[in-house]
Structure formats: C-alpha cells, structure tokens
Write an enzyme that holds these catalytic residues in place. Structure first.
Site, PDB file in Angstrom:
ATOM      1  N   HIS A 190       0.826  -1.210   0.000  1.00 29.87           N
ATOM      2  CA  HIS A 190       0.000   0.000   0.000  1.00 29.87           C
ATOM      3  C   HIS A 190       0.859   1.260   0.000  1.00 29.87           C
ATOM      4  O   HIS A 190       1.572   1.535   0.961  1.00 29.87           O
ATOM      5  CB  HIS A 190      -0.878  -0.042   1.257  1.00 29.87           C
ATOM      6  CG  HIS A 190      -1.855   1.073   1.372  1.00 29.87           C
ATOM      7  ND1 HIS A 190      -1.842   1.975   2.416  1.00 29.87           N
ATOM      8  CD2 HIS A 190      -2.893   1.437   0.581  1.00 29.87           C
ATOM      9  CE1 HIS A 190      -2.835   2.822   2.271  1.00 29.87           C
ATOM     10  NE2 HIS A 190      -3.485   2.530   1.158  1.00 29.87           N
ATOM     11  N   GLU A 213       0.405  -0.701  -4.679  1.00 30.64           N
ATOM     12  CA  GLU A 213      -0.782   0.152  -4.796  1.00 30.64           C
ATOM     13  C   GLU A 213      -0.260   1.571  -4.711  1.00 30.64           C
ATOM     14  O   GLU A 213       0.579   1.882  -3.866  1.00 30.64           O
ATOM     15  CB  GLU A 213      -1.758  -0.155  -3.649  1.00 30.64           C
ATOM     16  CG  GLU A 213      -3.085   0.597  -3.730  1.00 30.64           C
ATOM     17  CD  GLU A 213      -3.085   1.973  -3.056  1.00 30.64           C
ATOM     18  OE1 GLU A 213      -4.077   2.684  -3.185  1.00 30.64           O
ATOM     19  OE2 GLU A 213      -2.073   2.359  -2.409  1.00 30.64           O
ATOM     20  N   ASP A 262      -1.265   6.033  -5.765  1.00 31.30           N
ATOM     21  CA  ASP A 262      -2.327   7.015  -6.048  1.00 31.30           C
ATOM     22  C   ASP A 262      -1.822   8.057  -7.028  1.00 31.30           C
ATOM     23  O   ASP A 262      -0.666   8.479  -6.939  1.00 31.30           O
ATOM     24  CB  ASP A 262      -2.727   7.730  -4.753  1.00 31.30           C
ATOM     25  CG  ASP A 262      -2.975   6.750  -3.620  1.00 31.30           C
ATOM     26  OD1 ASP A 262      -4.098   6.260  -3.531  1.00 31.30           O
ATOM     27  OD2 ASP A 262      -2.049   6.472  -2.833  1.00 31.30           O
ATOM     28  N   HIS A 308      -0.986  10.715  -2.550  1.00 31.29           N
ATOM     29  CA  HIS A 308      -2.310  10.307  -2.066  1.00 31.29           C
ATOM     30  C   HIS A 308      -3.240  11.480  -1.797  1.00 31.29           C
ATOM     31  O   HIS A 308      -4.363  11.516  -2.288  1.00 31.29           O
ATOM     32  CB  HIS A 308      -2.175   9.461  -0.803  1.00 31.29           C
ATOM     33  CG  HIS A 308      -3.505   9.071  -0.222  1.00 31.29           C
ATOM     34  ND1 HIS A 308      -4.178   9.860   0.703  1.00 31.29           N
ATOM     35  CD2 HIS A 308      -4.308   8.003  -0.457  1.00 31.29           C
ATOM     36  CE1 HIS A 308      -5.324   9.276   1.007  1.00 31.29           C
ATOM     37  NE2 HIS A 308      -5.431   8.152   0.321  1.00 31.29           N
ATOM     38  N   GLU A 334      -4.668   3.903  -8.146  1.00 26.99           N
ATOM     39  CA  GLU A 334      -5.908   4.534  -7.693  1.00 26.99           C
ATOM     40  C   GLU A 334      -5.998   5.950  -8.247  1.00 26.99           C
ATOM     41  O   GLU A 334      -5.117   6.774  -8.018  1.00 26.99           O
ATOM     42  CB  GLU A 334      -5.990   4.576  -6.164  1.00 26.99           C
ATOM     43  CG  GLU A 334      -7.304   5.210  -5.715  1.00 26.99           C
ATOM     44  CD  GLU A 334      -7.467   5.335  -4.210  1.00 26.99           C
ATOM     45  OE1 GLU A 334      -8.339   6.136  -3.795  1.00 26.99           O
ATOM     46  OE2 GLU A 334      -6.744   4.672  -3.458  1.00 26.99           O
TER      47      GLU A 334
END
Length: 242
Positions: free
Chosen positions: A7, A34, A36, A49, A106
């Site tokens: 993450h 993962e 962003d 993020h 994301e």
C-alpha cells in the site's frame, strides 16, 4: 495463493508513494504495488495520495495548483529528511519495466474531477506496455466505468468504504473484474461468494496479524497492506499447511 500488494509501497517503513517505498516493497517480495495519482496544474501525472501536499511533503497547498517543476522541488520523504521528490507516473512505469510487479493505480478524482486523467493514465499504460499488469481503481465509480469504456483491455476495480449487497452483481454491472473493499466491510462469506462469481477481491488496508490471517485463511485473491514483510511472513505459515 493470496497476492500481497504494498500500500503506497512499503509505507510501514519508508515514505509513502516514493520510489524508495516501491523499490523496498519489491525487495521484500511483494507481488504488487498500490499507488495514487493526481494531476499537476500543467497536467503531469504524479504519484501522491492527498489532494494537498501538506501531510507528506515539505510544501503546502493543493497538488492541482502546482506546476510540475515546482512540485518536484518538494521533499516527499519527511520520514528521514533525505530529499526525494514526488514521483511522476512515468518514472514508476520506467522502473516497473525492470520487474514483474503488478500495480494497482488509484485515480484520486473523488474530490477534484481531474479532467483527462483517465486518458493520460491509459495512454501511459499502453506506452510502457503494462496492460496486463495494471488494475485501475477509484472511489469515483463513474471514472472506473469511463476508464473501461475507453480501454476495456485494462482491468478496473471499484473501491468501497462500506459493504454493498451482492457486490459481484454490481461489479459485473460496471464491467469491473475486481473489487477493492475496506477489509472490515466484507464478511468471509461474501468474499468467498464474490470470488466464486468470478470477481477478484483485494481488501485494503490490512495491517493487523488477525486480519491478515483471516484473509489468507479464506484464500482471498489479494490484500493491500502497509507492511509487506509482515504479510509475507504470515503467508508463509499458511503455505506450509497441508
């Protein structure tokens, strides 16, 4: 075998969403990352993020108000004060071409509707030939549907904070192949039923031993964790079982 996605990289020990955090996740043995993405004022795709730079960098203000060259002057590694810029998605992709990691991107377009973000991200995925290794996710399900409509060959997965009824029905309805729920939002039974219906389930952000064990125990598709080392250690215990 349940896949382990780091993450924002190996964010338990390194500054989140930095190239160092991504490289350390690979070294640790994670199956994927993962991260962003957002857009700068001049339309560059950057990996961060929060909509504002305040929490994770030495700067202040919204990502969308910075020119790329000015954003790069900020230090995204406040953890140990070693200078490290906010990465551009192109940098991450160049590095991904040197390994086999999967990557969940994301789209952070829930609060700020970044115009053209989907096209820009998809264009880069094609440029770097990463179609088979990328999953596009977002809390903005309109964006997920739009991404699928322009690039059905790239896997999409809606993000959820709360549980929904028969998630496999909804996921199929929006042509997604996976679902990324908050780990506490889906029971074992619902996770298993969703997987049985052909939908990948990758809960986030799974950091406690008891939660990691729970998901390995039911052979969940994947999980997203801040600490890939801890997750890998626990997964090994499950691999040894007859």
């Amino acid at each position: 075998m349940t896949q382990i996605f780091a993450h924002r990289g190996y964010s338990a020990s390194y500054a989140e969403n930095t190239l160092t955090a991504f490289k350390e996740a690979e070294k640790a043995g994670a199956d994927g990352l993962e991260l962003d993405v957002q857009l700068t004022k001049d339309g560059e795709i950057v990996v961060i993020h929060d909509e504002k730079v305040d929490r994770t960098t030495t700067g202040k203000g919204f990502v969308k108000d910075f020119l790329y060259k000015d954003l790069r002057k900020l230090n995204a590694n406040k953890k140990n004060n070693k200078m490290e810029p906010i990465p551009a998605l192109t940098e991450v992709f160049e590095w991904l071409c040197t390994n086999n990691l999967l990557c969940n991107i994301e789209l952070k377009n829930g609060l700020i509707p970044y115009k053209g973000m989907e096209e820009k991200v998809i264009q880069l995925i094609h440029k770097y030939k990463l179609v088979d290794r990328i999953i596009i996710s977002s809390f903005n399900h309109y964006s997920i549907v739009y991404s699928y409509s322009i690039a059905p060959e790239i896997e999409t997965a809606p993000l959820f904070l709360e549980g929904i009824y028969m998630p496999w029905v909804y996921t199929k309805a929006i042509r997604a192949k996976g679902i990324h729920p908050k780990y506490s939002a889906m029971s074992d039974e619902i996770i298993i039923k969703t997987i049985e219906n052909g939908i990948a389930v990758r809960p986030y952000t799974v950091n406690k031993e008891v939660d990691l064990q729970r998901l390995f125990n039911i052979n969940c598709t994947a999980l997203i964790t801040d600490d890939p080392v801890k997750a890998l250690k626990i997964r090994k215990q499950f691999e040894k079982r007859p």
